[in-house]
Design an enzyme around this catalytic site. Structure first.
Site, PDB file in Angstrom:
ATOM      1  CB  CYS A 174     -10.820   1.552  13.740  1.00 35.26           C
ATOM      2  SG  CYS A 174     -10.584   2.468  15.257  1.00 35.26           S
TER       3      CYS A 174
ATOM      4  CB  SER B 223      -0.966   0.053   1.123  1.00 36.23           C
ATOM      5  OG  SER B 223      -0.241  -0.215   2.501  1.00 36.23           O
TER       6      SER B 223
ATOM      7  CG  HIS C  39       3.259   0.257  12.594  1.00 30.66           C
ATOM      8  ND1 HIS C  39       4.370  -0.660  12.294  1.00 30.66           N
ATOM      9  CD2 HIS C  39       2.249  -0.087  12.431  1.00 30.66           C
ATOM     10  CE1 HIS C  39       3.510  -1.674  11.844  1.00 30.66           C
ATOM     11  NE2 HIS C  39       2.252  -1.206  11.868  1.00 30.66           N
TER      12      HIS C  39
ATOM     13  CD  GLU D 157      -5.019 -11.345  14.935  1.00 33.44           C
ATOM     14  OE1 GLU D 157      -4.286 -10.676  14.397  1.00 33.44           O
ATOM     15  OE2 GLU D 157      -6.360 -11.186  14.816  1.00 33.44           O
TER      16      GLU D 157
HETATM   17  C1  LIG Z   1      -1.735  -4.154   8.702  1.00 33.79           C
HETATM   18  N1  LIG Z   1      -2.687  -4.070   9.963  1.00 33.79           N
HETATM   19  C2  LIG Z   1      -4.110  -4.747   9.713  1.00 33.79           C
HETATM   20  C3  LIG Z   1      -4.438  -5.161  10.747  1.00 33.79           C
HETATM   21  N2  LIG Z   1      -5.820  -5.798  10.393  1.00 33.79           N
HETATM   22  C4  LIG Z   1      -6.548  -5.375   9.233  1.00 33.79           C
HETATM   23  N3  LIG Z   1      -7.879  -5.858   9.227  1.00 33.79           N
HETATM   24  N4  LIG Z   1      -6.107  -4.777   8.335  1.00 33.79           N
HETATM   25  C5  LIG Z   1      -4.632  -4.263   8.414  1.00 33.79           C
HETATM   26  O1  LIG Z   1      -4.117  -3.576   7.620  1.00 33.79           O
HETATM   27  N5  LIG Z   1      -4.084  -5.562  11.792  1.00 33.79           N
HETATM   28  C6  LIG Z   1      -2.634  -5.423  11.923  1.00 33.79           C
HETATM   29  C7  LIG Z   1      -2.315  -4.188  11.313  1.00 33.79           C
HETATM   30  C8  LIG Z   1      -2.877  -2.859  11.782  1.00 33.79           C
HETATM   31  N6  LIG Z   1      -2.541  -1.818  10.941  1.00 33.79           N
HETATM   32  C9  LIG Z   1      -3.665  -0.761  10.698  1.00 33.79           C
HETATM   33  C10 LIG Z   1      -2.974   0.009   9.823  1.00 33.79           C
HETATM   34  C11 LIG Z   1      -3.970   0.938   9.487  1.00 33.79           C
HETATM   35  C12 LIG Z   1      -5.277   1.041   9.742  1.00 33.79           C
HETATM   36  C13 LIG Z   1      -6.158   2.053   9.356  1.00 33.79           C
HETATM   37  O2  LIG Z   1      -5.540   3.014   8.486  1.00 33.79           O
HETATM   38  N7  LIG Z   1      -7.547   2.093   9.383  1.00 33.79           N
HETATM   39  C14 LIG Z   1      -8.230   3.047   9.045  1.00 33.79           C
HETATM   40  C15 LIG Z   1      -9.535   2.458   8.433  1.00 33.79           C
HETATM   41  C16 LIG Z   1      -9.264   2.095   7.118  1.00 33.79           C
HETATM   42  C17 LIG Z   1     -10.495   2.323   6.301  1.00 33.79           C
HETATM   43  O3  LIG Z   1     -11.244   1.211   6.137  1.00 33.79           O
HETATM   44  N8  LIG Z   1     -11.079   3.439   5.835  1.00 33.79           N
HETATM   45  C18 LIG Z   1     -11.895   3.429   5.019  1.00 33.79           C
HETATM   46  C19 LIG Z   1     -12.836   4.893   5.347  1.00 33.79           C
HETATM   47  C20 LIG Z   1     -13.940   4.455   6.162  1.00 33.79           C
HETATM   48  C21 LIG Z   1     -14.478   5.616   6.891  1.00 33.79           C
HETATM   49  O4  LIG Z   1     -13.831   6.431   7.781  1.00 33.79           O
HETATM   50  N9  LIG Z   1     -15.863   5.744   6.589  1.00 33.79           N
HETATM   51  C22 LIG Z   1     -16.490   6.775   7.039  1.00 33.79           C
HETATM   52  C23 LIG Z   1     -17.621   7.469   6.109  1.00 33.79           C
HETATM   53  C24 LIG Z   1     -16.668   8.002   4.979  1.00 33.79           C
HETATM   54  C25 LIG Z   1     -17.696   9.041   4.293  1.00 33.79           C
HETATM   55  O5  LIG Z   1     -18.966   8.560   4.161  1.00 33.79           O
HETATM   56  O6  LIG Z   1     -17.507  10.074   3.820  1.00 33.79           O
HETATM   57  C26 LIG Z   1     -17.218   6.420   8.579  1.00 33.79           C
HETATM   58  O7  LIG Z   1     -17.189   5.212   8.402  1.00 33.79           O
HETATM   59  O8  LIG Z   1     -17.399   7.306   9.390  1.00 33.79           O
HETATM   60  C27 LIG Z   1     -11.896   3.870   3.507  1.00 33.79           C
HETATM   61  O9  LIG Z   1     -10.506   3.922   3.210  1.00 33.79           O
HETATM   62  O10 LIG Z   1     -12.518   3.602   2.689  1.00 33.79           O
HETATM   63  C28 LIG Z   1      -8.463   4.067  10.329  1.00 33.79           C
HETATM   64  O11 LIG Z   1      -8.705   5.225   9.944  1.00 33.79           O
HETATM   65  O12 LIG Z   1      -8.162   3.693  11.449  1.00 33.79           O
HETATM   66  C29 LIG Z   1      -5.764   0.193  10.416  1.00 33.79           C
HETATM   67  C30 LIG Z   1      -4.994  -1.149  11.228  1.00 33.79           C
HETATM   68  N1  LIG Z   2       0.062  -5.130   1.310  1.00 30.26           N
HETATM   69  C1  LIG Z   2      -0.494  -4.821   2.657  1.00 30.26           C
HETATM   70  C2  LIG Z   2       0.192  -5.649   3.905  1.00 30.26           C
HETATM   71  C3  LIG Z   2      -0.196  -4.952   5.124  1.00 30.26           C
HETATM   72  S1  LIG Z   2       0.151  -6.158   6.322  1.00 30.26           S
HETATM   73  C4  LIG Z   2       0.026  -3.150   2.862  1.00 30.26           C
HETATM   74  O1  LIG Z   2       0.961  -2.999   2.222  1.00 30.26           O
HETATM   75  O2  LIG Z   2      -0.950  -2.559   3.240  1.00 30.26           O
END
Ligand SMILES: CN1c2c(nc(N)[nH]c2=O)NC[C@@H]1CNc1ccc(C(=O)N[C@@H](CCC(=O)N[C@@H](CCC(=O)N[C@@H](CCC(=O)O)C(=O)O)C(=O)O)C(=O)O)cc1
Ligand SMILES: N[C@@H](CCS)C(=O)O
Ligand SMILES: [Zn+2]
Length: 756
Positions: free
Chosen positions: A517, A434, A696, A606
């Site tokens: 999240c 990413s 991170h 995990e």
């Molecule tokens: C690599 N990691 C991951 C883990 N688990 C996962 N399921 N995925 C992973 O990548 N575990 C271990 C690690 C933990 N690391 C991370 C790293 C980054 C994030 C992260 O950046 N999370 C974002 C949310 C990402 C997301 O899905 N964004 C959505 C936007 C959703 C949103 O905000 N929607 C709004 C409405 C929007 C609108 O209508 O205008 C809402 O719901 O209110 C997207 O991109 O579409 C974060 O911000 O926390 C997590 C774990």
């Molecule tokens: N291909 C994913 C792995 C995260 S663990 C990324 O680059 O975000």
């Protein structure tokens, strides 16, 4: 019958805390504004639990980043490098969490690790030789009083001394024993302070007790609590365990004068047998963890009441409890507008679990619970078959043979073939997949989801981002490129949305680390793939460059582990269904001319059972084959990569090698490259890319720093087998940091190459 919740989610129903903290980081909110928002959230969460008739409500389960970090600060476990920055307290706290780069200095963050078998991450406390462990903070006391002022008597919760010490990183040459007495003293002071405040119950969390313990640990556990319990005064102490059973120390635990003992009957597969074998003292309360704090399926009341009846044969002093903190489930089903009523009927999030606790408490008091409406409506769910069965997929899984799990020719032959085909320079540079998910990327997705832009507009935007990303990587000089994953909200949710058998939510966020999240998809029925998922974007990215662009997939074990899994079929069956779907995607990518395919298994570790005795039979014997199934049919020329976020796989290094990938990249920098010795000792065959810098943290590593890391790696890893890459994906980082860091990464690699 009373009820209790071990902890409540803290990020906010609509992630209010996340947005407030991130605004504070950006300088858009003051500390005072942040504190006001935090206070409002705590109040809402306590009141929610009080309204739901929960008697034992936790306080101090709130955190600005992480509860282990809070405990470190409470106990003065603040490494010198942060103290030297001389920042205000809250900023020092965030510097420990995220690192700091600014006019006061340049320091790394604390290491971050998985919290037991969850997708939550804690910060690893560092105890240095001059650390003076003592009570210095006031957070738990302040939050207890804050609730009290609202008229809510809470049970403060603190992470226990044994768990804290065992999770901490201790200066070389010492072990936690060295700090035991000081830690006991600090916890005595905590208890005394709570006693002075008039606290009734104090919950001390010791999840470490569900892991394999040796005699030394058990002796220390006894020493700690003999001392603390002799000084507890009027405070009732609840020893809270979760994520498994306490088979190594059950008899020692019940012999100590705790007032309450919290036992997990959901994940603790031996908990009931231990209770039946050793009994339970009449002078204590058993906080029985019977409402699953990790999964989102409605509790089966018939089963739980039957379990409680068996527990009651050994003790009548039962408090109905969650199995762990509700931190690991989303807030409330009420925010979901797109799930059907039929689907919602099967689900419970944190708020609905409070209702389950209360209903179970009520029903268990009844002479004939079966006559009650709550029981009857609950049971109708478990007597009818849920939609979503796909017989064709089930047959495909049962027809699998050993050959389906074996890739030919074997690794050493493929390695030679791939070297010739790919013709990469030594120490090939790449990234994990990413690129920054900047606000324009998220806005584009949000607009498309809301129907404000067409599919064509949405796709055109993503293609422009891909094109810019490819150009950027070429300018920086990376060797193996990626398309950037701009079309993905999350590496698991995206695949969940593209496969049949999953359902997804709108607001069901769960904290993963700090302000980050995830929104895990829900495995609802049998899984299948009806059309290619990633091929169009990968093919497009490859068409823009002569350099190889990695196809980018998430592996089956990670998809399952980061979803809410079904409970009505085995994990093995679920994972093989997902593996067959991803295997088709791998072959489609290969057919589209993608020569390198990365299949991320970030979450492989995990769900590894916390007890070594269970590793193979309960997990590895299906998890490793599931990965092999995904790539067993590709051509020898096609290079299969995998990626894991955490290098915490020292103990299963042989099994990782047996995944039979061609290259693996993993997080290593935050844990100081500890893994590389183990790779060498085990003659690890797979080529490796141990992350050379920590993604991170917002800090930019210097060329010199990365060069030193590469040189260190080369002392242990054959130069023919080493790849150079960051720790993990770059989605959380800003564009400027990423460009600067990758330029340094490439420059450092080029410098080292000159000396090879
Ligand atoms: C690599 N990691 C991951 C883990 N688990 C996962 N399921 N995925 C992973 O990548 N575990 C271990 C690690 C933990 N690391 C991370 C790293 C980054 C994030 C992260 O950046 N999370 C974002 C949310 C990402 C997301 O899905 N964004 C959505 C936007 C959703 C949103 O905000 N929607 C709004 C409405 C929007 C609108 O209508 O205008 C809402 O719901 O209110 C997207 O991109 O579409 C974060 O911000 O926390 C997590 C774990
Ligand atoms: N291909 C994913 C792995 C995260 S663990 C990324 O680059 O975000
Ligand atoms: Zn990762």
């Amino acid at each position: 019958m009373t009820t209790s919740a071990i902890g409540y989610p803290r990020i906010g129903k609509l992630r209010e805390l996340k947005f407030a903290i991130e605004s504070y980081f950006k300088g858009d909110k003051s500390q005072a504004e942040l504190i006001t928002i935090a206070k409002g959230l705590r109040k809402a969460h306590w009141q929610q639990q009080a309204t739901s008739q929960i008697e034992h409500i936790s306080s101090n389960d709130f955190s600005f980043y992480d509860a282990v970090l809070d405990t470190a600060c409470l106990l003065n476990v603040i490494p010198n490098r942060y103290q030297k920055l001389a920042l205000p307290e809250l900023d020092q706290y965030f510097a420990m969490a995220r690192g700091y780069q600014g006019d006061k200095g340049d320091v790394h963050a604390l290491a971050m690790k998985k919290w037991f078998n969850t997708n939550y991450h804690y910060l690893v406390p560092e105890i240095e030789s001059n650390t003076d462990i003592k009570l210095v903070g006031t957070k738990p006391f302040d939050e207890y009083q804050e609730a009290k002022q609202l008229g809510i008597e809470t049970k403060p919760v603190i992470i226990g001394p044994l768990t804290f010490l065992k999770l901490a990183k201790i200066t070389a040459g010492q072990n936690y024993q060295h700090y035991l007495d000081a830690t006991i003293k600090a916890y005595s002071d905590i208890i005394a302070k709570f006693a002075a405040l008039g606290v009734t119950w104090l919950q001390i969390d010791e999840p470490i007790l569900v892991t394999d313990l040796n005699q030394h640990d058990i002796a220390n556990f006894e020493k700690i609590y003999q001392t603390l319990l002799s000084q507890k005064g009027s405070v009732k102490i609840l020893l809270q365990t979760y994520f498994g059973d306490i088979r190594d120390c059950y008899s020692q635990v019940i012999a100590l004068p705790f007032d309450g003992i919290g036992i997990d009957f959901v994940e603790g597969k031996e908990s009931l047998a231990l209770l039946q074998k050793y009994g339970f003292p009449a002078d204590k309360q058993l906080f029985a963890g019977v409402v699953n704090g990790k999964n989102i399926w409605r509790n089966n009341y018939a089963k739980t009441l039957s379990l409680l009846t068996q527990i009651k044969q050994k003790t009548a002093n039962i408090v109905i409890n969650t199995s762990c903190s509700l931190l690991h489930v989303p807030y409330t089903l009420q925010s979901e507008t797109k799930l059907t009523i039929a689907q919602k009927a099967y689900l419970t999030f944190a708020q609905e679990k409070l209702q389950e606790l209360a209903e179970l408490g009520q029903l268990f008091k009844e002479h004939d619970p079966k006559q009650h409406a709550a029981y009857k409506s609950n049971q109708t769910l478990f007597t009818r078959e849920r939609e979503g069965t796909n017989q064709a997929i089930r047959q495909k899984v049962s027809a699998l043979t050993e050959q389906d799990f074996v890739r030919l020719p074997e690794f050493s032959h493929r390695e030679v073939i791939q070297r010739q085909t790919l013709n990469l320079p030594p120490l090939p540079t790449t990234t994990i997949g990413s690129f920054p998910q900047t606000s324009d990327v998220r806005v584009n997705r949000a607009q498309f989801k809301k129907g404000e832009i067409t599919l064509e507009q949405y796709t055109a935007f993503n293609k422009q981002k891909i094109s810019d990303c490819i150009e950027l990587q070429e300018v920086i000089g990376l060797d193996v490129l990626v398309h950037g994953e701009f079309e993905r909200n999350d590496m698991v949710e995206y695949f969940g949305e593209s496969l049949n058998g999953f359902i997804f939510t709108e607001k069901a966020w769960v904290q993963s680390y700090g302000t980050r999240c995830v929104k895990p998809p829900v495995v609802w029925g049998d899984i299948s793939r009806s059309k290619p998922i990633t091929v169009e974007y990968s093919e497009y990215a490859q068409s823009l460059t002569d350099k190889p662009v990695k196809g980018m997939l998430t592996g089956p074990v990670t998809i399952l582990n980061w979803s809410f899994p079904r409970e009505d079929i085995s994990y093995k069956d679920s994972v093989f269904q997902i593996a067959l779907a991803i295997a088709d995607e791998v072959l489609d990518l290969e057919a589209a001319g993608i020569g390198i395919i990365q299949i991320d298994e970030a979450a492989l570790k995990e769900k590894l059972p916390l007890r070594k005795a269970d590793w193979h039979s309960e997990y590895l014997d299906w998890a490793i084959p599931a990965f092999r199934l995904v790539h067993s049919k590709v051509k020898p020329q096609t290079q299969i990569h995998t990626h894991m976020c955490y290098s915490e796989f020292t103990d299963i290094i042989k099994e990782i090698d047996q995944m039979d990938a061609d290259v693996i990249s993993f997080e290593a920098s935050r844990s100081n490259l500890e893994i590389i010795d183990v790779l060498k000792q085990n003659n690890f065959k797979t080529e490796v890319g141990p992350g050379v810098y920590d993604i991170h943290s917002p800090r930019v590593p210097s060329t010199h720093e990365i060069r030193q890391t590469i040189e260190k790696l080369l002392t242990k890893i054959d130069k023919q087998k080493l790849w150079i890459n960051p720790d993990c994906g770059l989605k959380t980082r800003g564009e400027q940091e990423v460009v600067a860091s990758l330029i340094h990464l490439v420059k450092a690699t080029q410098d080292v190459r000159l000396e090879l």
